[in-house]
Scaffold this active site. Structure first.
Site, mmCIF file in Angstrom:
data_model
loop_
_atom_site.group_PDB
_atom_site.id
_atom_site.type_symbol
_atom_site.label_atom_id
_atom_site.label_comp_id
_atom_site.label_asym_id
_atom_site.label_seq_id
_atom_site.Cartn_x
_atom_site.Cartn_y
_atom_site.Cartn_z
ATOM 1 N N HIS A 1 39.689 -5.301 1.775
ATOM 2 C CA HIS A 1 38.098 -5.770 0.792
ATOM 3 C C HIS A 1 36.996 -6.296 0.832
ATOM 4 C CE1 HIS A 1 39.720 -1.099 -0.893
ATOM 5 N NE2 HIS A 1 39.550 -0.954 1.482
ATOM 6 N N SER B 1 38.432 -0.332 5.654
ATOM 7 C CA SER B 1 37.575 -0.862 5.026
ATOM 8 C C SER B 1 36.761 -1.443 4.593
ATOM 9 C CB SER B 1 38.875 -0.037 3.314
ATOM 10 O OG SER B 1 39.697 1.138 3.351
#
Length: 275
Positions: free
Chosen positions: A226, A180
């Site tokens: 993230h 991610s």
């Protein structure tokens, strides 16, 4: 009887027996441009230059013949690691503990490889499925603009950015895994490219906003990885596309500096944990 020499196609009053090696048109000394073999006319030289420019990206890189190949190769590595983890016990298996990023493991056991391997590790099918889908959607578009090697640099700098944020802000005993961080880096890359090329900035900002919100609202999602990856993608892409042409020779050193900063932050955090 000797036939009269044809006239130059650009200068009708200039007879010549020299022809362009590409198109065969007669050319006089004023129009003769040396080529790798023989002489060429100005039009053929311009066409050759145009075709050469089309093979290059706007950022001094060779345009990939098939930009999907790189993203597919990255996805293939992720799928291979996913199969390994699933077949060896998933979250409870030894490979998962070896490959996922645990700050305490990095600090006390020197597991520095986890800064990279965690970005290729998944267990949940939805997790790898979503990440690889976004990689396939965004990766080729970014590569088509910046070139294969700079795309890979953006991807891995983003991955390191996500890992650095995990080291700095995650619980030391926790374990983080997934691509991610690198995927959010590609979102950052698309944003920077949209800004530079005056594209649909609102669309990509909306997409980033939704994903950032999900990072904080969805349980067991690493907002640290993230956001760190997003920052890494923005910085790496800016290094590629915003340097003036005369300074583009510094693109790779600058990318290296950004990567070293993220590694340095991870080293700093590891030192804090062992102090």
């Amino acid at each position: 009887m000797e036939m009269a020499a044809p006239a130059c196609y650009r200068h009708p009053n200039e007879p010549t027996r020299i022809v362009c090696q590409r198109c065969g048109r007669p050319i006089c000394p004023q129009c003769m441009i040396p080529g790798s073999v023989g002489f060429q006319c100005p039009e053929c030289v311009q066409e050759g230059m145009r075709q050469t420019r089309q093979q290059a990206t706007p950022y001094a890189a060779k345009r990939s013949k098939d930009p999907k190949v790189t993203s597919i190769a990255i996805a293939a590595v992720n799928v291979a690691v996913w199969l390994l983890l699933v077949l060896t016990g998933g979250y409870d298996g030894a490979p998962m503990r070896y490959l996922s990023l645990a700050p305490v493991d990095v600090a006390f056991n020197g597991a520095w490889w986890q800064l990279i391997t965690s970005g290729f590790s998944h267990v949940a099918l939805w997790h790898i499925g979503f990440n690889m889908m976004v990689l396939y959607l965004l990766g080729p578009n970014v590569e088509q603009i910046v070139g294969r090697w700079k795309f890979l640099a953006i991807y891995f700098v983003s991955l390191l950015g996500g890992s650095a944020a995990v080291m700095l802000f995650s619980h030391p005993l926790g374990a983080t895994l997934g691509a991610s961080g690198a995927i959010y880096g590609l979102l950052g890359a698309v944003l920077m490219l949209a800004i530079k090329h005056k594209g649909d900035v609102r669309g990509i900002l909306t997409w980033i906003g939704i994903n950032v919100a999900v990072s904080f609202l969805w349980a067991n999602v690493s907002w640290q990885g993230h956001l760190g990856g997003l920052v890494g993608g923005v910085l790496a892409t800016a290094a590629v596309i915003y340097l003036p042409k005369q300074y583009r020779k510094f693109t790779w050193p600058l990318l290296g500096v950004i990567a070293l900063i993220f590694i340095g932050l991870s080293v700093f955090r590891a030192g804090q944990l062992t102090a």
